[in-house]
Every structure is written in structure tokens, then in C-alpha cells.
Design an enzyme around this catalytic site. Structure first.
Site, short mmCIF file in Angstrom:
data_model
loop_
_atom_site.label_atom_id
_atom_site.label_comp_id
_atom_site.label_asym_id
_atom_site.label_seq_id
_atom_site.Cartn_x
_atom_site.Cartn_y
_atom_site.Cartn_z
N CYS A 105 0.77 -1.25 0.00
CA CYS A 105 0.00 0.00 0.00
C CYS A 105 0.80 1.30 0.00
O CYS A 105 0.85 2.01 -1.02
CB CYS A 105 -0.96 -0.03 1.18
SG CYS A 105 -0.23 -0.74 2.67
N HIS A 149 -2.20 7.28 3.88
CA HIS A 149 -1.13 6.29 3.98
C HIS A 149 0.25 6.79 3.58
O HIS A 149 1.15 5.98 3.29
CB HIS A 149 -1.50 5.04 3.16
CG HIS A 149 -1.43 3.80 3.99
ND1 HIS A 149 -1.23 2.56 3.47
CD2 HIS A 149 -1.51 3.62 5.33
CE1 HIS A 149 -1.22 1.67 4.42
NE2 HIS A 149 -1.39 2.28 5.56
N ASP A 203 -3.70 -0.65 -5.62
CA ASP A 203 -2.35 -0.35 -5.15
C ASP A 203 -1.49 -1.59 -4.90
O ASP A 203 -0.29 -1.47 -4.66
CB ASP A 203 -2.39 0.53 -3.90
CG ASP A 203 -3.08 -0.16 -2.74
OD1 ASP A 203 -3.78 -1.16 -2.97
OD2 ASP A 203 -2.92 0.31 -1.60
N ASN A 204 -2.11 -2.75 -4.91
CA ASN A 204 -1.33 -4.00 -4.84
C ASN A 204 -2.24 -5.16 -5.19
O ASN A 204 -3.46 -5.00 -5.26
CB ASN A 204 -0.69 -4.20 -3.47
CG ASN A 204 -1.59 -3.96 -2.29
OD1 ASN A 204 -1.32 -3.10 -1.45
ND2 ASN A 204 -2.69 -4.71 -2.21
#
EC number: 3.1.6.4
Lengths: 483, 483
Positions: free
Chosen positions: B39, B102, B249-250
Site C-alpha cells: 500500500c 497512507h 495499489d497491490n
């Protein structure tokens, strides 16, 4: 071909524009199955509407073994079985098979003895080349007689993968359709191409055109051919009067990957296994003007349904003197209904697993034996689910392994035996299984006996071509089925 | 969310009609990547257009470790980094982030200090509930100040999975878009929802509506929300003037499967790994009237490209005083061009792998340690590729493991070192890698130091709510990153 080989099913190269378009103009079946994890039994099931254990396409030589029709098989489709073309004939249909038959290669099993009017193709897989001494090369037939042999008259270059067979099959299809349209006769075409079966091949024009190597080239050629067939129907003005269904007879053979094997998407294992990768198939129904474009169905379907559905389309009833496993899919296809029905996963005469709704219960698990596995034969390459992809035959009949295929399509996380969900689901499944078992009357197994004398030494027509070979002495034996 | 979580990418339940429609109206990217298998670094890369190893979002505490921004992280996005909203501001854009930031939770890292004009959401993941003694509950911000905490003011029911956060995020998005349209101001909306991140949640209306369980419910709610946002743009008459991009994001966190984890399709492993399952992402570009409907692109793309592409759309140049890794995708999106560029797969400051064309070379392989694995932490459940999904860090820098992602998207069959194909491909790749390495100037690592004193004890605004907590004494330590 496997579930994951089509762009519409998430193949990352997305190289099947014609099949994807077929899906966007028709209906995509996401939960469609074959009747067996390999070729011959699935094809027998497709044409009879019956599980292989009923129509005889199984073996009892050893427990839970896959069997098919290699050259030395003695058996084939029994005369007592009623095939789709035999029934369609009664409604005036002209029936043609193009490609691989695989329901027995001896004279009594010939497709024209079982309802087909025309045939172009071969009774067996295109393995070879053979030396015509230990093994004869596989014949290619036109109707009643052979017109040549693979690797002799019908070339397959194993080095380059070049063969123009799909192009021949395509032309045969287009010609047959044109002829039927011209004579205004209803027709059933069983277009059983085999370019994605090892040894995989493609014609020169398609070689090297795919991101996926030779296998992808073969898929692209099939995709292109399907597009041409559909366009041909449209050009002839009969697309709204022709029902087309695309599917496969087993999951991609991962044993042949990556060069000669396809993809089953995220499903577990492949051909030869009763995991989803072995039996869940790509499936598309197409019938412009009737099937709503872009539809998606979660109807649990099976190749056996094509028997019953085709009869229904022709205004015929399925035979009443025998158990038919296929159901009429038209309510699912035309009205979006969901018909409650189970899917059974067999190996030989052993019911390995059953799917009811989103639950799948494994009563037996086996990928293949340690002995085979240690030789590098792996039906689940890169996959290993402890206690599931087992190399010994594991019995779970008292406490089946249960998976929820919605949350866990990859069959990785068996439900806890102690959970309420397990209890509730198994109560429902047990009833289905019990009913299935008590009413099951297995047919006479056809795939038990092998004999080198019955191989394609002297098929009908061989004498005209000077291609008759001398068979060895008859020596019938139990066939050896390793998995 | 993973590559395989969308119907358009082959998810077998096909429960994302809105995203699938977005794809059919826009362009599907099949070879799109994130910049890191987890992330924080990916999000930092998205907003800076730079690899995490350049923008500081990595650790050097141990070799090839994944690091992110938990509550006790001391670092965050450095002031020296130029974020997309900072640059867009110069072209008159109003910028809003909705959802998870984040990029650091301490005051100097606040999104409104880095170019955003508005924020609704949280600096960290929605883990919890905590006892506010050992760990404070995570705050939710509106703009500069916190307005509550997760599990206190913003409920997440861990038993049922119920939380209405996606609905709040949706409403925030619709309101922001309406406001910008009314004031005729260009806008950048970074809609960073997190319902598919464990603990997975969905609002009441969506609970139990998916075949896939709670995870599928969350996906359905996100899908529904995306549909509502796109329809809102259309209703306001600004869809032809608004570029929308959907990605992740992943890869799906398979460690959380099957209840809380999604699908990476047929790709290997998931989040935390540099295999395809960890970094290849679903991606859709949408811009009616500009992007040809139903397009499919094999352009190798990366979240970092959204930085450069967005600048290009706003008529801005990327900064010239630093290395930007993102490229302008507009030629690929609008003209179907294929731009030659590599994809780098990093863990920490170690380049684990590189993709050039269809080839991917692994210079290091590691899934996780034996120690972690033996505790049941498995990033590749049900998958095991010998010598590839290793549990020790394996160096292959002298002889990289090479895969052809067209024939073998699942990274199961390394090419033979002795093959001509290997030699040819590696010659090309080696040049790319060498060039990358000699020009690489790593940024100051931000994710090395942890301190319980910096946690969200007393975020700005806490005093108004009576929600300030007393931090413990400062005790900075090297963060421990197990994988």
C-alpha cells in the site's frame, strides 16, 4: 481448451476477439461443465445426453481411472445408445461431424452408423508419426472411407507446429452450411476441431501471431474460424435460425503447458482431474434475435445438456426408455431462468465429487499416483493443496471435503466439518447423492479391453489408396489406465 | 483488490457490472502494474510519479523488506517530493482525497500540506478496535482536523463485516464533483476507498449479496459506487471533460483469503510478493468521446504513469529537476500506441525483478521466510513453484530466472539458461537493468524508524472532541519488517 483460454473468461493476452464478440452478441455460461475430465467419455456424453457411466464410456479395470479410445481399444459407442444425430434425423436434419470422433474407430462404431450423414475427420487423436509397424498412422476419413493418414497425407510438422487442418475443417464447415442453406434443409454440424490438443498445431498464417506461443496460435486460428462460421451464417441469412454453442470437452491439459497446454484460469488443476480446472469449461450460446446480447448465466450446465437442448430446438422429446442426464437449457438461455440441478464429477465408475448450488463436495480426491508424479507427470503444476490434490486415492465418503465455489473457486479452503454451514450444505447434498446412487444403472463398460489387432491397420477404403497394413495377431488384454 | 477481482478480468462470479461497463465504454489495460507489492509505497509512487526507492517510501532495516506506514512510523512523504495535487494546483485544479492517505500520519505529512485542498478519510488502515492505551484507535479526518475515530465514531462491525464507510466515501465524491461542476472549477479527485482491505467491510444493503462472501460484497459495493460516480459525471454533463482511471495499489492479499482476500486470477501469489499476483493490477481508463469504447491495451503501464498522464491532461510538464518514472499514457490511450518501457519490481531498495516486453527476469526470489511461513503466513496459498516461490531469499543476479509472460503468465516454467531465447532476451534486459542501476539515486529511506510516541494519540482537532490521548515516552527504534 480450458475455461481460462478465452479473453471473455479473463485470458490475459485477450487474443480471442471473435469468441469474445460471440459472447457479447450471445450468452456467456460461467458455470458450465463437461461430463468427464477427458475426451472420449465427454464426447460420448455430449452425443447421448448421458453420463459416461451409463453410456459405457468408462473402465472398471482399476478404481477411478480415466479411460478413452486409443487405437488399441476394442470398445466404442454401443448400438443401444441413441445419439443426437440419430434423433435429429427424424426431424429431417442432415448431420455432419467435422474433426475428431473418438467414440470408437472399429467399423461398427463409425459415425455414419450412428446417425451422421457426413464425416470429415479422424476417429482418434492426431498422435504420431508412427512407423506403420508397431503402430499404424491414424486415418482421416471422408464419410465411409479413409482418404489418407496423418503425417503421410495430412501433414503435421511437429518441429514448427505447422498443420493446415483447422483451415480444412473450416472450409468443410462453410461448404456444408452453404449446401444445407441452398437445399433449405435443417442441419446439425458437430465441429470437433482439435488444434489445441497436443501435438498442438496451427496453419502457417497463424504461426507466431500470438503472445502465448504455439498454443495461442492454435487458439487464435480456432477463434478466427469461429468468427468466419458465424459471419457465414449471417451472410447466408440463417443466423436467426441457427443455434450455435461453443464449448470444450475437458479442461486444459496442464501437463502439456506451457508450450502445448492452455489455461483453466484460477481453477485447480486440469484435464484428467475432477477439480474445477479439469471439468469447468468455456461456454457461449449464440442465436441472434433470440438470445439477449451480452447475457451472462450462472446456470449449472453440462455438455450433456446440448443433447436435450438440441432436441428441444428441433421440437423433439428426449428418449423415455432410458435415463437422460442432460437438461433443456432453453429456459436458462431464452428466459434467464435458473434450473436447480447437480453436477457430477466422475472418474471411471466412481463419483468423485458433486456440485449442488455453489457447494462442491469431494467424496474422493486424487490428482495422480506418486509413481506417475515421480516421473514428472503433474496434472496440477505449480499447485498443491494439502489433502486435496492428493497422490494417493483418498476416500472422503463419510465426511466429504466441502468447498464453496463462490468464495473459493480454486478449491483451496475446505469448510470446517464442525461448521453449521458444512452441516446444512451436506444435508442437502447427501440427498442428491443418495438419489443419484440408488437410481444409477451403469452401462456395460466399453473401455476395458485393448488389442493391438484392432488398431487402424486396414480401415475401409485403404485398399483404394494402397494403404492397408497387416494387423498383428489378436491378443486382447485388459487396458492399462495409469490415472 | 486484485487483477482477477473484476468480471472484465475473468472473475467467475462476474459481479462487477459497473466496472465491466466502464471497461466496455473505455479501455481495459491488461498489463498494468503497481509500483510496489503493498500500500504506502504504491500510493507514494502514484502521487509522485516516482519509484518508492526514489521518493523514500522504503526501508533499509533488512534486505528486501516490504514496509509501510503503521501508526508508529516516524517517517512519511518528504517535503522535497512534489505531489500530483501540488502541481495540478498551478493549473487551477481543486484537489480532494477521499479515503486512505497512507503517506504518513504526523502533522508535516498531512495531505493538505502536500497539495490537497480537501480530505475526508484516514491516514492509516482501519485496523482495530484498539484500547486507546497500548494503541489509539485510528482517526478519521475532515480536512485539517480529526472528526472521530474508527470503531468509536465510525463503526466497523468485525463480526458481521458491516460498515457504511464506502457509502460515506461515495457521497463525499458525488458532493465534491457537484460542487466543482457548479463552480466551473477543474478538479482532481483521488478516491482511495479501502473496503476490500482487511478487515473487509460492506454496508448493510450489500451484505450477503455476493457469491463471493464478504469480500465479494465489498467489491459489489465499490462497483456500484463507481457506477454511480460515472453516472453522476454524465448527469452533470462533464463526462467528456473528465478522465477517470480505476486501479489498485497491490495485488489481492491471498493471506486473507478466502473470507477477506480477493483474486489475482491465474497470476502467481499475491500482495507482498514481486510475482505477478502481487503487482499486476486491474486497470480501466474511461473518458467518453475521447477513449475509443471497448479498447484493450497491452501497454505496460504503472500507477506512476497516472502522475505524468494527469499532468499531461492538465497541460503541465512533469518536473525536470528529478527522475520521474511515470510515462504519459495518452498516446497509448488515445492513439493505441505501444510505448517501450520496462517495469521494475522492488522490495525495499532491492530490484527483485524486471519486465521488458513479454519477458520477466527475477534477480531475486522470495515469498516469505520459513519462520513466517511455519506460522501459517502464506502469500501463495495452494501455489508452490519449486525454486521460485522460495522461503529463503534466493539471489539470481548472475543468472536471472526468466519467464515468458505470454506463454506462462503464472511464472511456473523458467526458460532454460542454455536456450537461445534466454540469451537473446537477457541481452536486452541486461542493458535495461544496467541503465536503471547506474542512474539510480535512492532517496532518504522514510520507513526505518518506529516510535510508539508518534501514534495517533492526539491528532489535530482531538481537543474539540475530547478525544486526545496521552502519548507514551518517545522511544525510537528500528522498525521490524518481517517480510
Amino acid at each position: 481448451m480450458g475455461w481460462g483460454d478465452l479473453g471473455a473468461f479473463g485470458e490475459p493476452s485477450k487474443e480471442t476477439p471473435n469468441l469474445d464478440q460471440m459472447a457479447s452478441e450471445g450468452m456467456l455460461f460461467l458455470d458450465f461443465y463437461t461430463a468427464n475430465p477427458l475426451c472420449s467419455p465427454s464426447r460420448a456424453a455430449l452425443l447421448t445426453g448421458r453420463l459416461p457411466v451409463r453410456n459405457g464410456f468408462y473402465t472398471t479395470n482399476a478404481h477411478a481411472r480415466n479411460a478413452y479410445t486409443p487405437q488399441d481399444i476394442v470398445g466404442g459407442i454401443p448400438d443401444s445408445e441413441l445419439l443426437l444425430p440419430e434423433l435429429l434425423k427424424k426431424a429431417g436434419y442432415i448431420n455432419k461431424i467435422i474433426g475428431k470422433w473418438h467414440l470408437g474407430h472399429r467399423p461398427q462404431f463409425h459415425p455414419l452408423k450412428h446417425g451422421f450423414d457426413e464425416w470429415f475427420g479422424s476417429p482418434n487423436c492426431h498422435f504420431g508419426p508412427f512407423d506403420n509397424r508397431a503402430l499404424p498412422n491414424i486415418p482421416v476419413y471422408r464419410d465411409w472411407e479413409m482418404i489418407g493418414r496423418y503425417y503421410e497425407d495430412f501433414k503435421i510438422d511437429l518441429k514448427t507446429g505447422e498443420a493446415n487442418l483447422t483451415q480444412i475443417y473450416l472450409q468443410e464447415a462453410l461448404d456444408f452450411i452453404s449446401k444445407q442453406q441452398a437445399s433449405q434443409q435443417p442441419f446439425f454440424l458437430y465441429w470437433a476441431i482439435d488444434a489445441t490438443h497436443a501435438p498442438v498445431y496451427a496453419s502457417k498464417h497463424f504461426l507466431g501471431t500470438s503472445q502465448r506461443g504455439l498454443y495461442g496460435d492454435a487458439v487464435r486460428e480456432i477463434d478466427d474460424s469461429v468468427g468466419k462460421i458465424l459471419k457465414h451464417l449471417q451472410k447466408l441469412g440463417i443466423s436467426e435460425n441457427t443455434f450455435v454453442f461453443f464449448t470444450s470437452d475437458n479442461g486444459a491439459a496442464l501437463i502439456s503447458a506451457p508450450k502445448q497446454g492452455g489455461s483453466n484460469g484460477r481453477f485447480l488443476c486440469g484435464k484428467q482431474t475432477t477439480f474445477e480446472g479439469g471439468m469447468r469449461e468455456p461456454a457461449i450460446a449464440w442465436w441472434p434475435g433470440h438470445i439477449p446480447a451480452g447475457g451472462v448465466s450462472h446456470q449449472l450446465g453440462n455438455v450433456m445438456d446440448l443433447f436435450t437442448t438440441s432436441l428441444s430446438l428441433a421440437g423433439l422429446q428426449p428418449p423415455r426408455d432410458r435415463q437422460i442426464d442432460g437438461i433443456d437449457l432453453l429456459p436458462a438461455i431464452l428466459q434467464g431462468k435458473l434450473i436447480d440441478r447437480p453436477i457430477f464429477y466422475y472418474r471411471g465408475n466412481e463419483m468423485m465429487a458433486v456440485r449442488v448450488g455453489l457447494y462442491k463436495a469431494h467424496y474422493w480426491t486424487w490428482s495422480n499416483s506418486w509413481e506417475e508424479y515421480s516421473k514428472g507427470i503433474d496434472f496440477c503444476p505449480g499447485q498443491n493443496v494439502s489433502g486435496v490434490t492428493t497422490h494417493t486415492q483418498e476416500e472422503h465418503t463419510t465426511l466429504p471435503l466441502l468447498f464453496h465455489l463462490g468464495r473459493d473457486p480454486g478449491e483451496k479452503y475446505p469448510l470446517s466439518f464442525a461448521s453449521d454451514e458444512y452441516q446444512r450444505a451436506m444435508e442437502q447434498i447427501s440427498v442428491v447423492v443418495q438419489q443419484h446412487k440408488v437410481t444409477m444403472v451403469p452401462g456395460e463398460p466399453q473401455l476395458n479391453v485393448c488389442d493391438k489387432a484392432v488398431m487402424n491397420w486396414s480401415p475401409p477404403g485403404c485398399e483404394k489408396l494402397g494403404k492397408c497394413l497387416k494387423p498383428p495377431k489378436s491378443d486382447p488384454k485388459k487396458c492399462f489406465w495409469p490415472h
